[in-house]
Scaffold this motif. Structure first.
Motif, PDB file in Angstrom:
ATOM      1  N   ARG A 228      -9.645  -5.963  -6.834  1.00 57.28           N
ATOM      2  CA  ARG A 228      -9.364  -4.858  -7.057  1.00 57.28           C
ATOM      3  C   ARG A 228     -10.404  -3.919  -6.284  1.00 57.28           C
ATOM      4  O   ARG A 228     -10.146  -2.891  -5.778  1.00 57.28           O
ATOM      5  CB  ARG A 228      -9.579  -4.367  -8.564  1.00 57.28           C
TER       6      ARG A 228
ATOM      7  N   GLY B 284      -9.755  -4.239  -2.413  1.00 58.91           N
ATOM      8  CA  GLY B 284      -8.434  -3.973  -2.056  1.00 58.91           C
ATOM      9  C   GLY B 284      -7.916  -5.093  -1.421  1.00 58.91           C
ATOM     10  O   GLY B 284      -6.917  -4.867  -0.337  1.00 58.91           O
TER      11      GLY B 284
ATOM     12  N   ASP C 175       2.444  -8.184 -13.284  1.00 61.28           N
ATOM     13  CA  ASP C 175       2.057  -6.843 -13.573  1.00 61.28           C
ATOM     14  C   ASP C 175       2.248  -6.547 -15.091  1.00 61.28           C
ATOM     15  O   ASP C 175       2.590  -7.125 -15.791  1.00 61.28           O
ATOM     16  CB  ASP C 175       2.805  -5.938 -12.488  1.00 61.28           C
TER      17      ASP C 175
ATOM     18  N   ASP D 278      -0.597  -7.466  -5.563  1.00 63.12           N
ATOM     19  CA  ASP D 278      -1.316  -6.142  -5.419  1.00 63.12           C
ATOM     20  C   ASP D 278      -2.293  -6.269  -6.656  1.00 63.12           C
ATOM     21  O   ASP D 278      -1.974  -6.146  -7.905  1.00 63.12           O
ATOM     22  CB  ASP D 278      -0.384  -5.091  -5.753  1.00 63.12           C
TER      23      ASP D 278
ATOM     24  N   GLN E 201      -4.335  -3.936  -7.702  1.00 62.67           N
ATOM     25  CA  GLN E 201      -4.434  -2.704  -8.448  1.00 62.67           C
ATOM     26  C   GLN E 201      -3.104  -2.949  -9.722  1.00 62.67           C
ATOM     27  O   GLN E 201      -3.386  -2.261 -10.746  1.00 62.67           O
ATOM     28  CB  GLN E 201      -4.271  -1.668  -7.470  1.00 62.67           C
ATOM     29  N   GLN E 202      -2.178  -3.546  -9.310  1.00 61.81           N
ATOM     30  CA  GLN E 202      -1.100  -3.671 -10.357  1.00 61.81           C
ATOM     31  C   GLN E 202      -1.257  -5.006 -11.292  1.00 61.81           C
ATOM     32  O   GLN E 202      -0.719  -5.000 -12.468  1.00 61.81           O
ATOM     33  CB  GLN E 202       0.294  -3.650  -9.827  1.00 61.81           C
TER      34      GLN E 202
END
Length: 207
Positions: free
Chosen positions: A152, A155, A165, A173, A175-176
């Motif tokens: 996270r 990236g 998620d 991802d 972030q998800q």
């Protein structure tokens, strides 16, 4: 280890300020009344820094194993320990084979589920060797929680099949990603469950 060392520094300061890490705490051995107390111990960390408690436990275990051939130790009420492979490797550098199992909060979903209900239950095994210890340090999740945090921050995408998620869909991802998944599907979930049960049983047995 980048994901478990300096990357946790800011969080460690938060844990100190919020209270889970007690800077003045001094781990103490619990008294043992059993006849096999020379080869087993329980160390109450008393919320000391996890690395401090684990190194103290590793030293106690190595000393006892050196005298009696084997030792089983438990650490209670510890805070974040960092990479547990360090403690197993330290013991192997001193001639002992070491197995470390770690229980923890629910950070992972069991196979076929979507909710945080299992710990990632890290496992470290180290064996002395002619060129230094051979070490296995792993979580029962595809991606250890600390590496998810690192991804996270940097990236970096996650591998396929590593996390879900918030809606329970597969995602790469970071972030998800909210829910890490176990290695090997049902096998990894089963391994996580059995480690948790073993450690719960050991705590009962050591009372």
């Amino acid at each position: 280890v980048s994901s478990h060392g300096v990357g946790w520094l800011a969080r460690f300061f938060e844990l100190i300020e919020e209270g889970p890490i007690a800077l003045q705490a001094r781990p103490q051995l619990r008294p043992q009344a059993s006849t096999d107390s020379k080869v087993r111990f329980v160390l109450d960390a008393r919320q000391a820094a996890g690395a401090v408690a684990m190194m103290q436990a590793a030293q106690l275990a190595v000393e006892a194993a050196g005298q009696h051939g084997v030792c089983v130790g438990a650490v209670r009420d510890a805070t974040h320990t960092g990479a547990i492979g360090r403690y197993a490797e330290w013991a192997a550098e001193r001639g002992c084979a070491a197995i470390i199992l770690l229980a923890g909060p629910p950070l992972m979903a069991y196979h076929g589920t979507r909710t945080l209900s299992a710990a990632t239950t890290p496992i470290a095994i180290a064996v002395p060797g002619p060129d230094g210890p051979l070490l296995l340090d792993m979580a029962t999740s595809v991606v250890p929680y600390s590496r998810l945090r690192q991804a996270r921050l940097l990236g970096q995408p996650l591998p396929e099949g590593a996390a879900l998620d918030a809606q329970g869909a597969m995602t790469t991802d970071p972030q998800q990603a909210q829910v890490p998944l176990p290695i090997g599907g049902a096998k990894g979930a089963g391994l996580a469950l059995m480690v948790e049960l073993l450690l719960a049983f050991k705590q009962q047995a050591f009372k």
